[in-house]
Design an enzyme around this catalytic site. Sequence first.
Site, short mmCIF file in Angstrom:
data_model
loop_
_atom_site.label_atom_id
_atom_site.label_comp_id
_atom_site.label_asym_id
_atom_site.label_seq_id
_atom_site.Cartn_x
_atom_site.Cartn_y
_atom_site.Cartn_z
N ASP A 196 0.86 -1.19 0.00
CA ASP A 196 0.00 0.00 0.00
C ASP A 196 0.89 1.23 0.00
O ASP A 196 2.03 1.18 0.48
CB ASP A 196 -0.92 0.02 1.22
CG ASP A 196 -2.07 -0.96 1.10
OD1 ASP A 196 -2.43 -1.34 -0.02
OD2 ASP A 196 -2.63 -1.35 2.15
N ASP A 254 -6.94 -1.26 -4.72
CA ASP A 254 -8.08 -1.00 -3.85
C ASP A 254 -9.07 -0.04 -4.51
O ASP A 254 -10.29 -0.22 -4.41
CB ASP A 254 -7.61 -0.41 -2.52
CG ASP A 254 -6.71 -1.34 -1.74
OD1 ASP A 254 -6.80 -2.57 -1.92
OD2 ASP A 254 -5.88 -0.83 -0.96
#
EC number: 3.4.23.36
Length: 148
Positions: A110, A127
């Site tokens: 991330d 995402d």
Amino acid sequence: MSRVILRFLSYFAVVFAIDQLIKWVFLHGFRYHGSFVDLILVYNKGVAFSMLSFLGANLKYLQLGLIALLLGYLLGQKELLRSHTAAFGLILGGGCSNILDRFIHPGVVDYIFWHKWFEFAVFNFADIMINLGVAIILIQALILRKKK
């Protein structure tokens, strides 16, 4: 149906490739600190907001199984895949990219950290694509419901 599969695979491949390329950039040292958002490397060992991180390595197998079930279901429900080709391509492309991270990195890679006005969880392109795919399905369902 082969055109639908080809379109699905195209969306899947583009999302998967873009996400992995962006992650490669962060894995090789790119960072940015801004007033609204920081672009930093974080490994997420759970799912959204680090939930289920207590499952450890088992989480990747659970997710892999869920992806396989969804893909099998979509191949059996050809009309569902036909009506939401792009959305499922986005969802599964992002999902598979995140699962690959679990197998080759300490967690999902991330890198987007929003911190203006409030602090949000660190997330990534995959995402965003997963959420966009879900939003497209919901919007299409609402439009179809209004037509009826």
